[in-house]
Scaffold this active site. Structure first.
Site, PDB file in Angstrom:
ATOM      1  N   GLY A 122     -12.098 -13.135  -6.375  1.00 25.15           N
ATOM      2  CA  GLY A 122     -13.433 -12.585  -6.123  1.00 25.15           C
ATOM      3  C   GLY A 122     -13.552 -11.144  -6.586  1.00 25.15           C
ATOM      4  O   GLY A 122     -12.604 -10.367  -6.462  1.00 25.15           O
ATOM      5  N   GLY A 188      15.121   1.372   1.028  1.00 24.32           N
ATOM      6  CA  GLY A 188      14.105   1.532   2.069  1.00 24.32           C
ATOM      7  C   GLY A 188      14.573   0.984   3.400  1.00 24.32           C
ATOM      8  O   GLY A 188      14.828  -0.217   3.524  1.00 24.32           O
ATOM      9  N   GLY A 190      12.769   0.813   6.088  1.00 24.49           N
ATOM     10  CA  GLY A 190      11.574   0.533   6.892  1.00 24.49           C
ATOM     11  C   GLY A 190      11.746  -0.812   7.572  1.00 24.49           C
ATOM     12  O   GLY A 190      12.826  -1.423   7.534  1.00 24.49           O
ATOM     13  N   VAL A 191      10.674  -1.303   8.174  1.00 26.08           N
ATOM     14  CA  VAL A 191      10.740  -2.550   8.927  1.00 26.08           C
ATOM     15  C   VAL A 191      11.215  -3.704   8.035  1.00 26.08           C
ATOM     16  O   VAL A 191      12.133  -4.454   8.388  1.00 26.08           O
ATOM     17  CB  VAL A 191       9.349  -2.896   9.524  1.00 26.08           C
ATOM     18  CG1 VAL A 191       9.384  -4.225  10.243  1.00 26.08           C
ATOM     19  CG2 VAL A 191       8.886  -1.787  10.459  1.00 26.08           C
ATOM     20  N   VAL A 245      17.065   6.862  -4.359  1.00 25.41           N
ATOM     21  CA  VAL A 245      17.450   6.101  -5.554  1.00 25.41           C
ATOM     22  C   VAL A 245      16.731   6.697  -6.757  1.00 25.41           C
ATOM     23  O   VAL A 245      15.511   6.839  -6.751  1.00 25.41           O
ATOM     24  CB  VAL A 245      17.110   4.609  -5.373  1.00 25.41           C
ATOM     25  CG1 VAL A 245      17.324   3.841  -6.668  1.00 25.41           C
ATOM     26  CG2 VAL A 245      17.943   4.021  -4.247  1.00 25.41           C
ATOM     27  N   ALA A 276      12.377  -2.363  -1.047  1.00 29.45           N
ATOM     28  CA  ALA A 276      11.499  -2.513   0.133  1.00 29.45           C
ATOM     29  C   ALA A 276      10.996  -1.129   0.527  1.00 29.45           C
ATOM     30  O   ALA A 276      11.294  -0.615   1.594  1.00 29.45           O
ATOM     31  CB  ALA A 276      12.272  -3.167   1.278  1.00 29.45           C
ATOM     32  N   VAL A 277      10.240  -0.521  -0.397  1.00 29.69           N
ATOM     33  CA  VAL A 277       9.824   0.877  -0.199  1.00 29.69           C
ATOM     34  C   VAL A 277       8.370   0.977   0.257  1.00 29.69           C
ATOM     35  O   VAL A 277       7.749   2.027   0.132  1.00 29.69           O
ATOM     36  CB  VAL A 277      10.035   1.710  -1.486  1.00 29.69           C
ATOM     37  CG1 VAL A 277      11.516   1.819  -1.820  1.00 29.69           C
ATOM     38  CG2 VAL A 277       9.264   1.121  -2.661  1.00 29.69           C
ATOM     39  N   HIS A 451      11.603 -12.774  39.536  1.00 34.31           N
ATOM     40  CA  HIS A 451      13.041 -12.464  39.455  1.00 34.31           C
ATOM     41  C   HIS A 451      13.824 -13.754  39.243  1.00 34.31           C
ATOM     42  O   HIS A 451      13.533 -14.754  39.895  1.00 34.31           O
ATOM     43  CB  HIS A 451      13.505 -11.806  40.754  1.00 34.31           C
ATOM     44  CG  HIS A 451      15.001 -11.598  40.780  1.00 34.31           C
ATOM     45  ND1 HIS A 451      15.608 -10.593  40.078  1.00 34.31           N
ATOM     46  CD2 HIS A 451      15.993 -12.292  41.408  1.00 34.31           C
ATOM     47  CE1 HIS A 451      16.912 -10.663  40.273  1.00 34.31           C
ATOM     48  NE2 HIS A 451      17.181 -11.683  41.066  1.00 34.31           N
TER      49      HIS A 451
HETATM   50  P1  FAD Z   1      -2.798 -10.276   3.096  1.00 33.27           P
HETATM   51  O1  FAD Z   1      -2.013 -11.043   4.081  1.00 33.27           O
HETATM   52  O2  FAD Z   1      -2.070  -9.578   2.006  1.00 33.27           O
HETATM   53  O3  FAD Z   1      -3.863 -11.290   2.511  1.00 33.27           O
HETATM   54  C1  FAD Z   1      -4.763 -10.913   1.515  1.00 33.27           C
HETATM   55  C2  FAD Z   1      -5.209 -12.164   0.812  1.00 33.27           C
HETATM   56  O4  FAD Z   1      -6.271 -11.834  -0.072  1.00 33.27           O
HETATM   57  C3  FAD Z   1      -4.111 -12.785  -0.045  1.00 33.27           C
HETATM   58  O5  FAD Z   1      -4.032 -14.153   0.250  1.00 33.27           O
HETATM   59  C4  FAD Z   1      -4.577 -12.544  -1.471  1.00 33.27           C
HETATM   60  O6  FAD Z   1      -4.204 -13.589  -2.364  1.00 33.27           O
HETATM   61  C5  FAD Z   1      -6.089 -12.532  -1.299  1.00 33.27           C
HETATM   62  N1  FAD Z   1      -6.797 -11.777  -2.325  1.00 33.27           N
HETATM   63  C6  FAD Z   1      -6.564 -10.485  -2.712  1.00 33.27           C
HETATM   64  N2  FAD Z   1      -7.462 -10.110  -3.645  1.00 33.27           N
HETATM   65  C7  FAD Z   1      -8.283 -11.185  -3.848  1.00 33.27           C
HETATM   66  C8  FAD Z   1      -9.390 -11.399  -4.671  1.00 33.27           C
HETATM   67  N3  FAD Z   1      -9.869 -10.453  -5.491  1.00 33.27           N
HETATM   68  N4  FAD Z   1      -9.982 -12.614  -4.626  1.00 33.27           N
HETATM   69  C9  FAD Z   1      -9.510 -13.602  -3.806  1.00 33.27           C
HETATM   70  N5  FAD Z   1      -8.456 -13.434  -2.986  1.00 33.27           N
HETATM   71  C10 FAD Z   1      -7.866 -12.241  -3.011  1.00 33.27           C
HETATM   72  N6  FAD Z   1       3.102  -7.910   9.912  1.00 33.27           N
HETATM   73  C11 FAD Z   1       3.189  -8.136  11.236  1.00 33.27           C
HETATM   74  O7  FAD Z   1       2.234  -7.868  11.963  1.00 33.27           O
HETATM   75  N7  FAD Z   1       4.319  -8.694  11.780  1.00 33.27           N
HETATM   76  C12 FAD Z   1       5.395  -9.011  11.029  1.00 33.27           C
HETATM   77  O8  FAD Z   1       6.390  -9.499  11.557  1.00 33.27           O
HETATM   78  C13 FAD Z   1       5.332  -8.774   9.637  1.00 33.27           C
HETATM   79  N8  FAD Z   1       6.379  -9.107   8.840  1.00 33.27           N
HETATM   80  C14 FAD Z   1       6.266  -8.933   7.488  1.00 33.27           C
HETATM   81  C15 FAD Z   1       7.343  -9.295   6.685  1.00 33.27           C
HETATM   82  C16 FAD Z   1       7.265  -9.136   5.307  1.00 33.27           C
HETATM   83  C17 FAD Z   1       8.424  -9.546   4.456  1.00 33.27           C
HETATM   84  C18 FAD Z   1       6.063  -8.625   4.724  1.00 33.27           C
HETATM   85  C19 FAD Z   1       5.948  -8.488   3.236  1.00 33.27           C
HETATM   86  C20 FAD Z   1       4.986  -8.263   5.519  1.00 33.27           C
HETATM   87  C21 FAD Z   1       5.082  -8.404   6.910  1.00 33.27           C
HETATM   88  N9  FAD Z   1       4.035  -8.035   7.757  1.00 33.27           N
HETATM   89  C22 FAD Z   1       4.143  -8.218   9.108  1.00 33.27           C
HETATM   90  C23 FAD Z   1       2.783  -7.443   7.231  1.00 33.27           C
HETATM   91  C24 FAD Z   1       1.690  -8.507   7.176  1.00 33.27           C
HETATM   92  O9  FAD Z   1       2.120  -9.575   6.383  1.00 33.27           O
HETATM   93  C25 FAD Z   1       0.419  -7.888   6.634  1.00 33.27           C
HETATM   94  O10 FAD Z   1       0.071  -6.759   7.410  1.00 33.27           O
HETATM   95  C26 FAD Z   1      -0.722  -8.881   6.673  1.00 33.27           C
HETATM   96  O11 FAD Z   1      -0.436 -10.039   5.941  1.00 33.27           O
HETATM   97  C27 FAD Z   1      -1.998  -8.236   6.137  1.00 33.27           C
HETATM   98  O12 FAD Z   1      -3.042  -9.136   6.242  1.00 33.27           O
HETATM   99  P2  FAD Z   1      -4.286  -9.063   5.270  1.00 33.27           P
HETATM  100  O13 FAD Z   1      -5.117 -10.266   5.570  1.00 33.27           O
HETATM  101  O14 FAD Z   1      -4.915  -7.736   5.342  1.00 33.27           O
HETATM  102  O15 FAD Z   1      -3.691  -9.166   3.798  1.00 33.27           O
HETATM  103  P1  AMP Z   2       8.114   1.158   4.951  1.00 37.90           P
HETATM  104  O1  AMP Z   2       6.962   1.831   4.243  1.00 37.90           O
HETATM  105  O2  AMP Z   2       8.121   1.321   6.433  1.00 37.90           O
HETATM  106  O3  AMP Z   2       8.300  -0.265   4.523  1.00 37.90           O
HETATM  107  O4  AMP Z   2       9.433   1.917   4.473  1.00 37.90           O
HETATM  108  C1  AMP Z   2       9.784   2.125   3.121  1.00 37.90           C
HETATM  109  C2  AMP Z   2      10.871   3.179   3.079  1.00 37.90           C
HETATM  110  O5  AMP Z   2      11.364   3.303   1.741  1.00 37.90           O
HETATM  111  C3  AMP Z   2      10.395   4.569   3.502  1.00 37.90           C
HETATM  112  O6  AMP Z   2      11.127   4.971   4.630  1.00 37.90           O
HETATM  113  C4  AMP Z   2      10.683   5.447   2.277  1.00 37.90           C
HETATM  114  O7  AMP Z   2      11.175   6.719   2.654  1.00 37.90           O
HETATM  115  C5  AMP Z   2      11.763   4.667   1.529  1.00 37.90           C
HETATM  116  N1  AMP Z   2      11.839   4.983   0.093  1.00 37.90           N
HETATM  117  C6  AMP Z   2      10.809   5.094  -0.786  1.00 37.90           C
HETATM  118  N2  AMP Z   2      11.259   5.398  -2.058  1.00 37.90           N
HETATM  119  C7  AMP Z   2      12.617   5.491  -1.975  1.00 37.90           C
HETATM  120  C8  AMP Z   2      13.684   5.749  -2.923  1.00 37.90           C
HETATM  121  N3  AMP Z   2      13.442   5.996  -4.220  1.00 37.90           N
HETATM  122  N4  AMP Z   2      14.985   5.744  -2.475  1.00 37.90           N
HETATM  123  C9  AMP Z   2      15.246   5.483  -1.179  1.00 37.90           C
HETATM  124  N5  AMP Z   2      14.283   5.227  -0.236  1.00 37.90           N
HETATM  125  C10 AMP Z   2      12.987   5.219  -0.613  1.00 37.90           C
END
Ligand code: FAD
Ligand code: AMP
Length: 480
Positions: A122, A188, A190-191, A245, A276-277, A451
């Site tokens: 879209g 990275g 991060g989470v 890095v 995973a940055v 409990h």
């Molecule tokens: P998205 O889930 O990214 O969905 C956006 C959708 O829009 C996609 O399907 C995409 O294809 C579609 N789209 C984009 N542009 C267009 C377009 N122009 N036309 C049509 N469709 C389009 N969050 C948590 O809360 N708990 C967790 O445990 C967690 N674990 C995660 C683990 C990983 C490995 C990752 C990568 C993310 C994780 N997250 C987690 C983050 C979470 O997945 C996102 O915050 C969440 O999916 C965001 O939702 P959203 O609907 O905004 O976007």
């Molecule tokens: P998040 O945004 O929570 O998923 O975390 C990503 C993490 O990657 C952050 O804590 C950043 O500081 C780290 N990060 C980003 N770029 C680099 C890099 N070049 N080398 C090492 N760590 C990085």
């Protein structure tokens, strides 16, 4: 088929599909556009969360944790097991089945609620019109009373480690590894980096996490983060802070990473490298030049507290706008927007959004950290209860970590709750509910907890705030 709807949602991730379902429930004619296709070429709903995010990562975290517990933690319960082995491809199959069950489930919910799915990409044009381009290149235009943009986010790339999908992978690649890499680098801490690093570490990979920041998990309460760092180290995760890095080179099927820290430049060789940055909003190729919707300097769609863009009737929710990139944050924004379109007075309490890191121990929190309260000059008090003193945690042989509650000295209102340990996400959720109702620690103290439960640790932490926890020696003077 009509090409005019009350609501057109762009994106069917947790922000978009929830917005679409709620809008349809409220009697608005609703269509949702989604471009994601699975390996079979079929439109897949659920976005990052269901396809390559929250759900598949938790599936692998649970499988790998079960393996680890079976190997290490059953003997103490008097259970003898021999010949323990795991099968990565069976783990991946299980994960993939869960993903297809859930993404298919959203299709079913769309049908049940009368949401029209429009497959394709879209693009918002002026006048609340949206052009949808299909995979075959054909296009169609729909008009909308209201547009909700929920286009989500994609992984950030760094030039020093370009993802090739083979040796250098992103989070999606790290959910698809068909064998355990002997040595895995993760950029990275991060989470996402910690969760995916944990999966492969539990299955036997030597995992090195390279993190540019000097501080570990800066968004987490630092008492909790320190506890986590110690535990992860014991688990064998080699987390190197202050490590940036700067380059990568591929040689003999391995990847050589160059990084710099305070001692200078170093190199490490890995079998696979996960980048995973962080993630960035997916806001390019989404907005026609004349659509009137603006981005901020980081590429997020600019919205106010009600997720309204600068164009009346055009909203944006989820990862594509400011705020934490969390599925539940986007979903609740989607509900709020759908309800406001339907004329309801909905709003979202951004102060009460929980965060979770699904490592073991789990880390979860809501509200302010102690370091935030200190730097804001808030007069706060705190109560901590360690799981080592919880009968239920002992019975489960899972006694690491604590519950920590922070409250305002004058009003006793709960300002934050931070948990590391068993079922942290579910325990922190109890504080989310309490905070949503404006509860004080006294309210929690006066609540009866079953409990033996892990929840008793929340009760005791609330009691500890004023020095009258029962099952630990209190730090505070007696007599209150
Ligand atoms: P998205 O889930 O990214 O969905 C956006 C959708 O829009 C996609 O399907 C995409 O294809 C579609 N789209 C984009 N542009 C267009 C377009 N122009 N036309 C049509 N469709 C389009 N969050 C948590 O809360 N708990 C967790 O445990 C967690 N674990 C995660 C683990 C990983 C490995 C990752 C990568 C993310 C994780 N997250 C987690 C983050 C979470 O997945 C996102 O915050 C969440 O999916 C965001 O939702 P959203 O609907 O905004 O976007
Ligand atoms: P998040 O945004 O929570 O998923 O975390 C990503 C993490 O990657 C952050 O804590 C950043 O500081 C780290 N990060 C980003 N770029 C680099 C890099 N070049 N080398 C090492 N760590 C990085």
């Amino acid at each position: 088929m009509s090409n005019s709807y009350d609501v057109v949602v762009i994106g069917a991730g947790p922000a978009g599909y929830v917005a679409a379902i709620r809008a349809a429930q409220l009697g608005l004619s609703t269509a949702c556009i989604e471009k994601w296709v699975d390996q079979a070429g079929k439109t897949s709903l659920g976005g990052t969360c269901l396809n390559v995010g929250c759900i598949p990562s938790k599936a692998l975290l649970d499988s790998s944790q079960k393996y680890l517990e079976t190997r290490n933690d059953l003997a103490i319960h008097g259970i003898k097991v021999e010949g323990i082995a795991f099968d990565v491809s069976a783990m991946l199959d299980r994960k993939n089945k869960i993903v297809s069950q859930l993404t298919g489930g959203i299709s079913g919910l769309f049908k049940a609620n009368g949401v029209t799915l429009l497959p394709g990409t879209g693009m918002l044009k002026a006048g609340k019109k949206v052009v949808i381009t299909s995979a075959d290149g054909s296009s169609e235009e729909v008009s909308a009373g209201n547009v909700i943009i929920a286009a989500g986010s994609v992984p950030v790339d760094i030039p020093s480690a370009p993802v090739d999908g083979d040796l250098i992978i992103d989070s999606t690649g790290a959910l698809e590894l068909t064998e355990v890499p002997p040595r895995l680098g993760v950029i990275g801490a991060g989470v996402i980096g910690l969760e995916l690093g944990s999966v492969w570490n539990r299955l036997g990979a030597e995992v090195v996490v390279l993190e540019a920041l000097e501080e570990f998990l800066p968004a987490v309460d630092q008492q909790i983060a320190k506890d986590a760092a110690k535990t992860f180290k014991k688990q064998g995760l080699d987390i190197r802070l202050g490590t940036r890095v700067t380059g990568t080179e591929k040689s003999d099927g391995k990847v050589i990473v160059t990084y710099s820290n305070r001692d200078g430049e170093h190199q490490e060789t890995f079998d696979k490298l996960v980048v995973a940055v962080g993630r960035k909003p997916q806001s390019s190729d989404l907005l026609a030049a004349d659509c009137g919707v603006n981005l901020d300097e980081r590429g997020f769609i600019f919205v106010n507290d009600f997720c309204e863009t600068e164009v009346a009737g055009v909203y944006a929710v989820g990862d594509v706008v400011r705020g934490p990139m969390l599925a539940h944050k986007g979903s609740e924004e989607g509900v709020m927007v759908a309800e406001r379109i339907a004329g309801k007075k909905a709003q979202l309490n951004y102060e009460c959004i929980p965060s979770v890191v699904y490592t073991h121990p789990e880390i979860a929190w809501v509200g302010n950290t102690e370091q935030e309260l200190k730097s804001d000059g808030v007069n706060y008090k705190s109560g901590v209860f360690p799981f080592a003193a919880s009968g239920r945690a002992m019975a489960a042989n899972d006694t690491g970590g604590m519950v920590k509650i922070l409250a305002d000295v004058e009003t006793d209102r709960i300002l934050g709750c931070h948990v590391i340990g068993p079922s942290a996400a579910d325990l922190a959720q109890q504080a989310v509910i309490a905070m949503e109702f404006g509860a004080s620690t006294e309210d929690l103290a006066l609540t009866v907890f079953g409990h033996p439960t892990l929840s008793e640790a929340v009760h005791e932490a609330a009691l500890a705030v004023d020095g009258h926890a029962i099952h630990i020696a209190n730090r505070k003077p007696r007599g209150k």
